[in-house]
Motif scaffolding. Sequence first.
Motif, short mmCIF file in Angstrom:
data_model
loop_
_atom_site.label_atom_id
_atom_site.label_comp_id
_atom_site.label_asym_id
_atom_site.label_seq_id
_atom_site.Cartn_x
_atom_site.Cartn_y
_atom_site.Cartn_z
N ASP A 177 1.42 19.82 31.05
CA ASP A 177 1.99 18.54 30.64
C ASP A 177 1.88 18.32 29.13
O ASP A 177 1.26 17.36 28.65
CB ASP A 177 1.28 17.39 31.38
CG ASP A 177 2.02 16.06 31.19
OD1 ASP A 177 3.22 16.09 30.89
OD2 ASP A 177 1.37 15.00 31.32
N VAL A 178 2.48 19.24 28.37
CA VAL A 178 2.63 19.07 26.93
C VAL A 178 4.07 19.38 26.57
O VAL A 178 4.85 19.82 27.41
CB VAL A 178 1.68 20.01 26.14
CG1 VAL A 178 0.23 19.67 26.41
CG2 VAL A 178 1.96 21.48 26.46
N THR A 179 4.44 19.13 25.33
CA THR A 179 5.81 19.44 24.90
C THR A 179 5.98 20.94 24.74
O THR A 179 5.01 21.70 24.61
CB THR A 179 6.13 18.75 23.57
OG1 THR A 179 5.29 19.29 22.54
CG2 THR A 179 5.90 17.25 23.68
N ALA A 194 4.28 24.60 29.27
CA ALA A 194 4.43 23.17 29.00
C ALA A 194 4.47 22.37 30.29
O ALA A 194 3.91 21.27 30.38
CB ALA A 194 5.68 22.92 28.17
N GLN A 195 5.14 22.89 31.31
CA GLN A 195 5.21 22.20 32.60
C GLN A 195 3.86 22.20 33.31
O GLN A 195 3.49 21.21 33.94
CB GLN A 195 6.27 22.87 33.48
CG GLN A 195 7.69 22.73 32.96
CD GLN A 195 8.70 23.43 33.85
OE1 GLN A 195 8.34 24.15 34.79
NE2 GLN A 195 9.98 23.23 33.57
N HIS A 196 3.12 23.30 33.19
CA HIS A 196 1.85 23.41 33.90
C HIS A 196 0.79 22.44 33.35
O HIS A 196 0.01 21.89 34.13
CB HIS A 196 1.32 24.84 33.80
CG HIS A 196 1.97 25.79 34.75
ND1 HIS A 196 1.96 25.62 36.12
CD2 HIS A 196 2.65 26.94 34.53
CE1 HIS A 196 2.61 26.60 36.70
NE2 HIS A 196 3.04 27.43 35.76
N LYS A 235 -7.15 20.97 28.97
CA LYS A 235 -5.82 21.59 28.98
C LYS A 235 -5.87 22.97 28.32
O LYS A 235 -5.20 23.91 28.78
CB LYS A 235 -4.82 20.70 28.25
CG LYS A 235 -4.47 19.42 29.00
CD LYS A 235 -3.30 18.69 28.35
CE LYS A 235 -2.92 17.47 29.17
NZ LYS A 235 -1.72 16.79 28.63
#
Length: 339
Positions: free
Chosen positions: A114-116, A110-112, A89
């Motif tokens: 997958d994290v907060t 964050a969307q790309h 990531k």
Amino acid sequence: MTTRAKPGQSRSRINMMELGRMFPNEDAATKWFESILWPDVRACGKCGSINTKETPNGKPMPYWCRDCRGYFSVRTGTALRRSHVPLDKWAVAIYIYVTRIKSISSAELAQHIDVTGKTAWFMLHRLREGWDHTGVGKFLGPVEVDETYVGGLRKNMSNAKRWELRNTGRGSVGKTAVVGMKDRNTKQVRAKVVENVDYETLDAFISEFTDADVTVYSDGARVYGKLPHKQKSVNHSVGEYVRGKIHTNGIESFWSTLKRAHKGTFHVLSKKHLHRYVKEFEGRHNARGLDALTMMQNLVTGLIGKHLMYQDLTETVVVKTGLRFVQPKRRVRPATLKW
């Protein structure tokens, strides 16, 4: 890799299919980071010793230093230390980050990956530490010097803020000053957040990055005429922007990029973190023209020796009666934040 450059893109850009083949899992990403940080031989991130060995099962960390007798990994000694975000990531985040001309917001990153949102925000500030190594040595000139002011519009401020700034004037009032310089020969840029634009500040800034005999091009502000450099200027107040080779179009183009990122990507640049964003766009400008993979490698190399904690970014400094008190914005570590 593609070889045909598109407007605003680096000369050689990796497409998403190639990126997926480069970093299919964390092991592949780890080997990529190790190949950059340890090109010849593995070294301890704590003491620099090469007297190391692998640990059984890779726990608690994959390597052991025989000299300082401590465990370490490829993250140790870099801005990625103590981060539990998987390295694949991190690698994808670095690619997205360096290939976006106007950077990327934490919400989009964050969307790309997958994290907060908080994790992405912290990751981006860590990556900004990697630009600090760009640019070495003084400019030989001639150079263009100019200043700009970053801040919100008066009409968009709260009533309390507008009342606070009443009777203080317009224009740059309530905004933060940034002074910049561009070398016409190398096309490199230096920029710095300053408290005010006076003789002492400008003289120190110019002297830091140039020699005394360098010609300085500026606008018609009176403060530039007092500088002990060879100085030539154009008078913007009467509509004069170019007179032969005398202009500041180069550094003003850099301001345009910074402000477009301000308005289009981040929307708000706080005074507290403005120096980080200015350093980022200075590095982006100086690295333009490099292919995407080289930019990624340079950024990773720039993370060596950097250390940034979440509390460093969120603490609030309150000054009372000459004493400095630090009040952490959040005293409890957020449960949703990956360190």
